[in-house]
Design an enzyme around this catalytic site. Sequence first.
Site, PDB file in Angstrom:
ATOM      1  N   SER A 171       0.829  -1.201   0.000  1.00 10.87           N
ATOM      2  CA  SER A 171       0.000   0.000   0.000  1.00 10.87           C
ATOM      3  C   SER A 171       0.865   1.253   0.000  1.00 10.87           C
ATOM      4  O   SER A 171       0.497   2.252  -0.614  1.00 10.87           O
ATOM      5  CB  SER A 171      -0.988   0.005   1.162  1.00 10.87           C
ATOM      6  OG  SER A 171      -0.310  -0.067   2.388  1.00 10.87           O
ATOM      7  N   GLU A 172       2.026   1.211   0.663  1.00  7.97           N
ATOM      8  CA  GLU A 172       2.970   2.331   0.621  1.00  7.97           C
ATOM      9  C   GLU A 172       4.407   1.827   0.607  1.00  7.97           C
ATOM     10  O   GLU A 172       4.720   0.781   1.173  1.00  7.97           O
ATOM     11  CB  GLU A 172       2.803   3.282   1.814  1.00  7.97           C
ATOM     12  CG  GLU A 172       1.587   4.145   1.755  1.00  7.97           C
ATOM     13  CD  GLU A 172       0.425   3.603   2.562  1.00  7.97           C
ATOM     14  OE1 GLU A 172      -0.687   4.139   2.433  1.00  7.97           O
ATOM     15  OE2 GLU A 172       0.612   2.627   3.323  1.00  7.97           O
ATOM     16  N   THR A 173       5.247   2.611  -0.036  1.00  7.26           N
ATOM     17  CA  THR A 173       6.698   2.424  -0.047  1.00  7.26           C
ATOM     18  C   THR A 173       7.305   3.774   0.260  1.00  7.26           C
ATOM     19  O   THR A 173       6.878   4.786  -0.302  1.00  7.26           O
ATOM     20  CB  THR A 173       7.189   1.944  -1.431  1.00  7.26           C
ATOM     21  OG1 THR A 173       6.648   0.641  -1.697  1.00  7.26           O
ATOM     22  CG2 THR A 173       8.711   1.895  -1.506  1.00  7.26           C
ATOM     23  N   HIS A 183       1.104   5.034   8.827  1.00  4.50           N
ATOM     24  CA  HIS A 183       1.938   3.851   9.082  1.00  4.50           C
ATOM     25  C   HIS A 183       3.284   3.896   8.370  1.00  4.50           C
ATOM     26  O   HIS A 183       4.280   3.402   8.915  1.00  4.50           O
ATOM     27  CB  HIS A 183       1.151   2.549   8.836  1.00  4.50           C
ATOM     28  CG  HIS A 183       1.315   1.891   7.527  1.00  4.50           C
ATOM     29  ND1 HIS A 183       0.508   2.145   6.452  1.00  4.50           N
ATOM     30  CD2 HIS A 183       2.226   0.976   7.122  1.00  4.50           C
ATOM     31  CE1 HIS A 183       0.897   1.401   5.436  1.00  4.50           C
ATOM     32  NE2 HIS A 183       1.935   0.690   5.805  1.00  4.50           N
TER      33      HIS A 183
END
Length: 182
Positions: free
Chosen positions: A59-61, A91
């Site tokens: 979902s995120e990097t 997060h």
Amino acid sequence: MDVWRRAFVSAASSSVRFETVDVFSSHKFGGNQLAVVLDEQRRLSDDDMRRIAIEFGFSETTIVLPPKSEANTAWVRIFSKDGDEMPFAGHPNVGTATVLAWRRSIFGKEVRGTVLLEEKAGLVPLELIEDEAGRPVGATLTAPEPFSLSSPPLPAEAAAALIGLEANDVCAARHPPLAAST
């Protein structure tokens, strides 16, 4: 938070380190996945960063770069699994700060206590959390902007259209739909 440590070769033909972590979890394959890419030498282009985020598919990097101001810990860019850059997300900040604390130092500076991350949304201060043995296990953050509500409330029809519902699918009995930002 569990971690996998790896390195890959970037488009610039140089090794770039990364760690994948499970944020908000004490075991592998739980919590929110996050890839933290350490671009300490600023070798990655904007396109490389987007492509790396798409490749991970989390979902995120986050991409960790040298800070613009010496007073701060790092400059962090956050990308979605589609390669879109985000100004802020919770997060990824917690996971990135914890990964930096595990390393003990970055950009020639010790990482402990408070971490200051530069992001599109502004400066994000995080207080590191340690276990009884003094090992970093997480962080608490202060958002770069206060919580705010849009004014006036949204009509039910507009709110429904934003998320692909019919107006009668939106229950406004307790309060009208509101747009909020953190």
